[in-house]
Enzyme design. Structure first.
Site, PDB file in Angstrom:
ATOM      1  N   LEU A 165       0.812  -1.217   0.000  1.00 32.80           N
ATOM      2  CA  LEU A 165       0.000   0.000   0.000  1.00 32.80           C
ATOM      3  C   LEU A 165       0.847   1.270   0.000  1.00 32.80           C
ATOM      4  O   LEU A 165       0.398   2.305  -0.509  1.00 32.80           O
ATOM      5  CB  LEU A 165      -0.934   0.000   1.221  1.00 32.80           C
ATOM      6  CG  LEU A 165      -1.868  -1.198   1.330  1.00 32.80           C
ATOM      7  CD1 LEU A 165      -2.759  -1.069   2.561  1.00 32.80           C
ATOM      8  CD2 LEU A 165      -2.724  -1.344   0.072  1.00 32.80           C
ATOM      9  N   GLU A 184      12.838  -1.222   3.206  1.00 32.67           N
ATOM     10  CA  GLU A 184      13.444  -2.544   3.040  1.00 32.67           C
ATOM     11  C   GLU A 184      12.561  -3.649   3.618  1.00 32.67           C
ATOM     12  O   GLU A 184      12.509  -4.755   3.070  1.00 32.67           O
ATOM     13  CB  GLU A 184      14.833  -2.604   3.684  1.00 32.67           C
ATOM     14  CG  GLU A 184      15.507  -3.947   3.458  1.00 32.67           C
ATOM     15  CD  GLU A 184      16.973  -3.974   3.820  1.00 32.67           C
ATOM     16  OE1 GLU A 184      17.505  -5.088   3.998  1.00 32.67           O
ATOM     17  OE2 GLU A 184      17.594  -2.898   3.936  1.00 32.67           O
ATOM     18  N   ARG A 185      11.840  -3.355   4.706  1.00 28.40           N
ATOM     19  CA  ARG A 185      10.938  -4.372   5.257  1.00 28.40           C
ATOM     20  C   ARG A 185       9.870  -4.749   4.233  1.00 28.40           C
ATOM     21  O   ARG A 185       9.545  -5.926   4.054  1.00 28.40           O
ATOM     22  CB  ARG A 185      10.281  -3.869   6.540  1.00 28.40           C
ATOM     23  CG  ARG A 185      11.183  -3.804   7.749  1.00 28.40           C
ATOM     24  CD  ARG A 185      10.457  -3.263   8.968  1.00 28.40           C
ATOM     25  NE  ARG A 185       9.342  -4.097   9.371  1.00 28.40           N
ATOM     26  CZ  ARG A 185       8.046  -3.761   9.248  1.00 28.40           C
ATOM     27  NH1 ARG A 185       7.700  -2.596   8.709  1.00 28.40           N
ATOM     28  NH2 ARG A 185       7.096  -4.568   9.648  1.00 28.40           N
ATOM     29  N   ASN A 224      12.561   4.070   9.485  1.00 29.17           N
ATOM     30  CA  ASN A 224      12.580   2.964  10.434  1.00 29.17           C
ATOM     31  C   ASN A 224      12.077   3.372  11.801  1.00 29.17           C
ATOM     32  O   ASN A 224      11.398   2.603  12.489  1.00 29.17           O
ATOM     33  CB  ASN A 224      14.003   2.398  10.542  1.00 29.17           C
ATOM     34  CG  ASN A 224      14.293   1.366   9.470  1.00 29.17           C
ATOM     35  OD1 ASN A 224      13.854   0.232   9.560  1.00 29.17           O
ATOM     36  ND2 ASN A 224      14.996   1.769   8.428  1.00 29.17           N
TER      37      ASN A 224
END
Length: 275
Positions: free
Chosen positions: A60, A81-82, A115
């Site tokens: 999303l 990156e996740r 992050n």
């Protein structure tokens, strides 16, 4: 880039907001991880949960990427990156991205902010990321604070964790002692005492408040004595006939005067408060 200006105040916003660029879908194999990614540990269970969500709903929020300087046709992750890892696990061939122009410093800043927003970084990961911005790009602690949207003291306190031994850092990273415990340990100057208190923390024999009191006492004991104040204390002791101590410095502190009983107190008061 001047972080104290352009970076100030952007820290707590979404890392993709206010970033203009070409938005489109991109094959996953064109995207490479960011070498300056502040997150060093990725939770497999968290990644599995995100992959399951992506299978059901898709990605999303687009990842941020920038063209690779060394590999034409390839792109480097700036943030996300996740999502990139989870998309690969979910079996996707491509993901939505926003292509931005970002130098190494901007990539490092955006990766850190992203992050901190989406999944809290561990305290040592934050400390390493803060230090990298300082070492690699010459930022001050105040400028790092402006980039990530926290106070300068918060940055300074987090950086203190890097002074801990490898064993202590590991305990903080694994949650066996808290970040606050770690900061308290970092403020203890003597390594042997620091290790002893660390073992007491691990064994549950020393709570945070007790540790902080011990650290303050040890920090005070480690200060070099003020020779001039010691001389004044000796003169007062001779004049008053009892022990006198200075606690603090000449700029701020208190004077402690001992008395043994009510009669001794009356004698002191008659000297200090003559009629």
């Amino acid at each position: 880039m001047t972080p104290s200006g352009k970076g100030a105040g952007r820290g707590m916003g979404d890392s993709s907001e206010g970033v203009s660029g070409d938005q489109r879908s991109m094959p996953l194999d064109q995207i490479k991880p960011n070498a300056r990614q502040p997150r060093r540990r990725f939770d497999p269970a968290d990644e599995d949960a995100l992959a399951a969500s992506i299978r059901r709903h898709g990605v999303l929020q687009p990842a941020l990427v920038t063209p690779s300087a060394s590999r034409p046709g390839q792109f480097v992750l700036v943030a996300g990156e996740r999502r990139w890892r989870a998309a690969r696990k979910a079996g996707l061939a491509e993901v939505p991205v926003v292509i931005v122009a970002a130098d190494a410093q901007r990539r490092a800043e955006l990766a850190l902010v992203e992050n901190m927003q989406r999944t809290d970084l561990g305290p040592l990961e934050r400390a390493c990321a803060f230090q990298a911005l300082i070492d690699d790009f010459g930022l001050t602690q105040a400028q790092v604070a402006a980039v990530v949207g926290v106070s300068r003291s918060a940055v300074a306190n987090t950086l203190r964790l890097r002074k801990l031994s490898a064993e202590m850092r590991q305990a903080v990273a694994e949650g066996r002692i808290t970040e606050s415990h770690g900061r308290t340990l970092a403020g203890i100057p003597d390594p042997a005492t620091r290790q002893r208190l660390f073992l007491q923390m691990l064994g549950g024999r020393l709570n945070l408040r007790q540790a902080e009191r011990t650290a303050r006492r040890l920090a005070g004991a480690s200060r070099q004595p003020d020779v001039e104040l010691e001389h004044v204390a000796e003169r007062l002791q001779w004049r008053l006939g009892t022990r006198v101590r200075f606690v603090g410095t000449r700029r701020r502190g208190r004077i402690q005067i001992d008395y043994r009983d009510a009669e001794d107190l009356d004698a002191l008061l008659s000297m200090l408060l003559p009629e």
